[in-house]
Design a protein around this motif. Structure first.
Motif, short mmCIF file in Angstrom:
data_model
loop_
_atom_site.label_atom_id
_atom_site.label_comp_id
_atom_site.label_asym_id
_atom_site.label_seq_id
_atom_site.Cartn_x
_atom_site.Cartn_y
_atom_site.Cartn_z
N LEU A 103 9.20 7.86 -6.23
CA LEU A 103 8.93 6.67 -5.45
C LEU A 103 9.80 5.53 -5.96
CD1 LEU A 103 5.05 6.90 -5.31
CD2 LEU A 103 6.66 7.45 -3.49
N ALA A 104 10.40 4.80 -5.05
CA ALA A 104 11.27 3.70 -5.47
C ALA A 104 11.27 2.61 -4.42
CB ALA A 104 12.70 4.21 -5.68
N SER A 105 11.34 1.37 -4.86
CA SER A 105 11.33 0.25 -3.94
C SER A 105 12.60 0.20 -3.10
CB SER A 105 11.16 -1.06 -4.71
OG SER A 105 12.22 -1.23 -5.63
N THR A 106 13.66 0.88 -3.53
CA THR A 106 14.90 0.89 -2.75
C THR A 106 14.77 1.71 -1.48
OG1 THR A 106 15.70 2.78 -4.03
CG2 THR A 106 16.37 0.58 -4.78
N THR A 107 13.70 2.47 -1.34
CA THR A 107 13.51 3.30 -0.14
C THR A 107 12.52 2.68 0.85
OG1 THR A 107 11.76 4.59 -1.18
CG2 THR A 107 14.01 5.42 -1.42
N ILE A 108 12.27 1.39 0.72
CA ILE A 108 11.34 0.71 1.63
C ILE A 108 12.15 0.04 2.74
CG2 ILE A 108 9.62 -1.11 1.85
CD1 ILE A 108 8.99 -0.70 -1.15
N PRO A 109 12.12 0.62 3.95
CA PRO A 109 12.82 -0.03 5.06
C PRO A 109 12.07 -1.28 5.52
CG PRO A 109 11.79 2.01 5.80
CD PRO A 109 11.55 1.90 4.33
N VAL A 110 12.80 -2.26 5.99
CA VAL A 110 12.21 -3.50 6.49
C VAL A 110 12.66 -3.68 7.93
CG1 VAL A 110 12.11 -6.01 6.21
CG2 VAL A 110 12.17 -4.53 4.19
N LEU A 111 11.68 -3.88 8.81
CA LEU A 111 11.94 -4.10 10.23
C LEU A 111 11.82 -5.59 10.54
CD1 LEU A 111 9.65 -1.30 11.73
CD2 LEU A 111 12.09 -1.14 11.19
N HIS A 112 12.69 -6.07 11.39
CA HIS A 112 12.62 -7.45 11.84
C HIS A 112 12.06 -7.44 13.27
CE1 HIS A 112 14.79 -8.84 8.33
NE2 HIS A 112 15.53 -7.76 8.48
N VAL A 113 10.88 -8.04 13.42
CA VAL A 113 10.20 -8.07 14.71
C VAL A 113 10.00 -9.54 15.07
CG1 VAL A 113 8.14 -7.38 15.98
CG2 VAL A 113 9.01 -5.91 14.16
N GLY A 114 10.82 -10.03 15.99
CA GLY A 114 10.78 -11.46 16.31
C GLY A 114 11.11 -12.26 15.06
N THR A 115 10.21 -13.12 14.66
CA THR A 115 10.43 -13.92 13.46
C THR A 115 9.74 -13.34 12.23
OG1 THR A 115 8.54 -15.32 13.99
CG2 THR A 115 10.70 -16.05 14.81
N SER A 116 9.13 -12.17 12.39
CA SER A 116 8.41 -11.53 11.28
C SER A 116 9.18 -10.34 10.73
CB SER A 116 7.03 -11.04 11.76
OG SER A 116 6.25 -12.10 12.21
N THR A 117 8.88 -10.02 9.48
CA THR A 117 9.44 -8.82 8.88
C THR A 117 8.30 -7.90 8.44
OG1 THR A 117 9.54 -9.91 6.73
CG2 THR A 117 11.56 -9.91 8.04
N ILE A 118 8.50 -6.60 8.64
CA ILE A 118 7.50 -5.60 8.30
C ILE A 118 8.14 -4.58 7.37
CG2 ILE A 118 5.94 -3.81 9.17
CD1 ILE A 118 5.98 -5.37 11.86
N ALA A 119 7.56 -4.41 6.19
CA ALA A 119 8.03 -3.39 5.25
C ALA A 119 7.24 -2.11 5.50
CB ALA A 119 7.84 -3.84 3.81
N LEU A 120 7.95 -0.99 5.57
CA LEU A 120 7.31 0.32 5.71
C LEU A 120 7.38 1.01 4.36
CD1 LEU A 120 8.88 1.41 9.12
CD2 LEU A 120 6.78 0.14 8.71
N VAL A 121 6.23 1.22 3.78
CA VAL A 121 6.14 1.80 2.45
C VAL A 121 5.66 3.24 2.59
CG1 VAL A 121 5.07 1.62 0.17
CG2 VAL A 121 5.57 -0.46 1.49
N ALA A 122 6.47 4.19 2.13
CA ALA A 122 6.13 5.61 2.24
C ALA A 122 5.52 6.11 0.94
CB ALA A 122 7.39 6.41 2.57
N LEU A 123 4.34 6.72 1.07
CA LEU A 123 3.68 7.31 -0.10
C LEU A 123 3.34 8.77 0.19
CD1 LEU A 123 1.13 4.54 -1.17
CD2 LEU A 123 3.30 5.11 -2.26
N TYR A 124 3.32 9.55 -0.86
CA TYR A 124 2.96 10.96 -0.77
C TYR A 124 1.77 11.18 -1.69
CZ TYR A 124 3.36 16.04 -1.14
OH TYR A 124 3.11 17.39 -1.12
N ALA A 125 0.69 11.78 -1.17
CA ALA A 125 -0.51 11.97 -1.98
C ALA A 125 -1.22 13.27 -1.63
CB ALA A 125 -1.44 10.78 -1.82
N VAL A 126 -0.46 14.36 -1.45
CA VAL A 126 -1.08 15.64 -1.14
C VAL A 126 -1.37 16.41 -2.42
CG1 VAL A 126 -0.83 17.86 0.02
CG2 VAL A 126 -0.12 15.77 1.18
N ASN A 127 -0.36 16.70 -3.21
CA ASN A 127 -0.55 17.47 -4.44
C ASN A 127 -0.76 16.60 -5.66
OD1 ASN A 127 -0.16 19.85 -2.96
ND2 ASN A 127 2.05 19.64 -3.17
#
Length: 187
Positions: A7-31
């Motif tokens: 897991l690394a913060s460099t893999t967090i994509p950020v979307l620009h929606v109008g005047t807002s920004t949304i970070a998509l944080v990917a986590l894995y928690a199966v095993n």
């Protein structure tokens, strides 16, 4: 989506929606489950570059229609660390929708491209239409199915959607029932 070991913060994509920004944080928690420190660090990094943090998490038990206690505990940790919403996947079926501290938890959206036919539950899913308005996230539920279309997802017909959303509202957080039936969630 979400590496189980790196897991690394460099893999967090950020979307620009109008005047807002949304970070998509990917986590894995199966095993394995990320530590609270890893979760907190990722969400702090995400919040430093965004207005909203949405966690997409690979978790849960396959073919179980309700979330587990472990999923609920982890969801609460993730929200306590700063997530604004959680979108889960892995179980291959739609699980219930929860809420914690006024933040939505979609425990599992089910399948999208369906290659399993042993049960109708694995041939149903939800697409989310996320919007930002008034400084808040909102979600429209778009139920999909491949029943009758053999591995090709389609938007459910009105009668299918009504039945599906009613069933989903019954197994989800009681405070969300009317919003689920209306297919629009905003807290």
């Amino acid at each position: 989506f979400g590496d189980p070991e790196h897991l690394a913060s460099t893999t967090i994509p950020v979307l620009h929606v109008g005047t807002s920004t949304i970070a998509l944080v990917a986590l894995y928690a199966v095993n394995s489950t990320p530590t609270q420190k890893v979760i907190t660090d990722l969400l702090q990094k995400a919040s430093s570059v965004s207005d909203f943090q949405v966690v997409f998490i690979h978790w849960g038990n396959e073919y179980q229609m309700q979330h587990t206690h472990a999923q609920e505990e982890l969801a609460q940790e993730i929200i306590d660390a700063g997530a604004d919403a959680i979108v889960g996947h892995h179980p291959h079926v739609v699980e219930d929708i929860g809420v914690y501290k006024n933040k939505l938890i979609f425990y599992s959206l089910g399948n999208f491209v369906f290659d399993q036919y042993f049960d109708e539950d694995v041939q149903e899913g939800i697409m989310l239409d996320m919007a930002v308005a008034g400084g808040k996230l909102s979600f429209d539920l778009l139920p999909i199915t491949s029943i009758g279309s053999r591995a090709t997802p389609r938007i459910m017909a009105r009668y299918e959607k009504d039945i599906f959303l009613k069933d989903l509202s019954v197994k989800s957080d009681m405070g969300l029932a009317k919003m689920i039936i209306a297919s629009h969630l905003s807290l």
